[in-house]
Design an enzyme around this catalytic site. Structure first.
Site, PDB file in Angstrom:
ATOM      1  N   GLY A  10       0.826  -1.199   0.000  1.00 42.66           N
ATOM      2  CA  GLY A  10       0.000   0.000   0.000  1.00 42.66           C
ATOM      3  C   GLY A  10       0.860   1.249   0.000  1.00 42.66           C
ATOM      4  N   CYS A  11       0.307   2.329   0.503  1.00 41.49           N
ATOM      5  CA  CYS A  11       1.014   3.610   0.563  1.00 41.49           C
ATOM      6  C   CYS A  11       2.345   3.448   1.291  1.00 41.49           C
ATOM      7  CB  CYS A  11       0.150   4.646   1.273  1.00 41.49           C
ATOM      8  SG  CYS A  11       0.998   6.196   1.594  1.00 41.49           S
ATOM      9  N   PHE A  12       3.439   3.799   0.629  1.00 40.00           N
ATOM     10  CA  PHE A  12       4.749   3.547   1.226  1.00 40.00           C
ATOM     11  C   PHE A  12       5.031   4.364   2.471  1.00 40.00           C
ATOM     12  CE2 PHE A  12       6.827   5.857  -2.690  1.00 40.00           C
ATOM     13  CZ  PHE A  12       6.361   7.110  -2.287  1.00 40.00           C
TER      14      PHE A  12
END
Length: 156
Positions: A10-12
């Site tokens: 997902g969002c890093f």
């Protein structure tokens, strides 16, 4: 001894913040990998056309944390049963993936994925891709340790 592990979940920003808390993690950097665009940037990756995943590269001290422990942690910090989605983030850039750096990492990741699927730990089948690590393009500097710089603990 220092080793590298690469994950996408997902969002890093959130993934990096979580991994940075683990004892034995020496450094982290966020970036893009496993796509077809050379030297992508955040704007391109967000458009979803580069094939890259938002990923985190973890340098770890294997005398303090094992690759197996990193894998276990990886599967607890996101939902590996949702294809190309984590929470409100949708697109192939948010896919769940393990990018292995050697055959040992490959076999460990496959074995753990199989074990988790067979034991029914998750409500559905794990869709995490397990592929060889490719070129890792570090994200722009303002993305590195982003949540820490913003004084935030999570993305959402």
């Amino acid at each position: 001894m220092k080793h590298i592990a690469t994950f996408a979940a997902g969002c890093f920003w959130g993934v990096e913040a979580k991994f940075r808390q683990l004892p034995g993690v020496v450094t982290t950097r966020v970036g893009y990998t496993a796509g077809h665009t050379v030297d992508p940037d955040y704007k391109l990756v967000c458009q979803g056309d580069t094939g890259h995943a938002e990923a985190i590269e973890v340098t770890f001290d294997d005398t303090r944390v094992s690759y197996d422990e990193l894998l276990q942690f990886f599967w607890t910090i996101h939902n590996p049963t949702t294809l190309n989605r984590q929470g409100p983030d949708v697109g192939t850039q948010y896919r769940s993936a393990v990018f292995y750096h050697d055959e040992g990492q490959h076999q460990q990741a496959l074995a753990m994925k199989t074990y988790l699927d067979e034991t029914g730990v998750f409500d559905g089948p794990i869709v995490t891709e397990i592929t060889a690590a490719e070129t890792f393009y570090p994200a722009e500097e303002y993305h590195q340790c982003y949540l820490e710089k913003q004084g935030r603990g999570s993305c959402h």
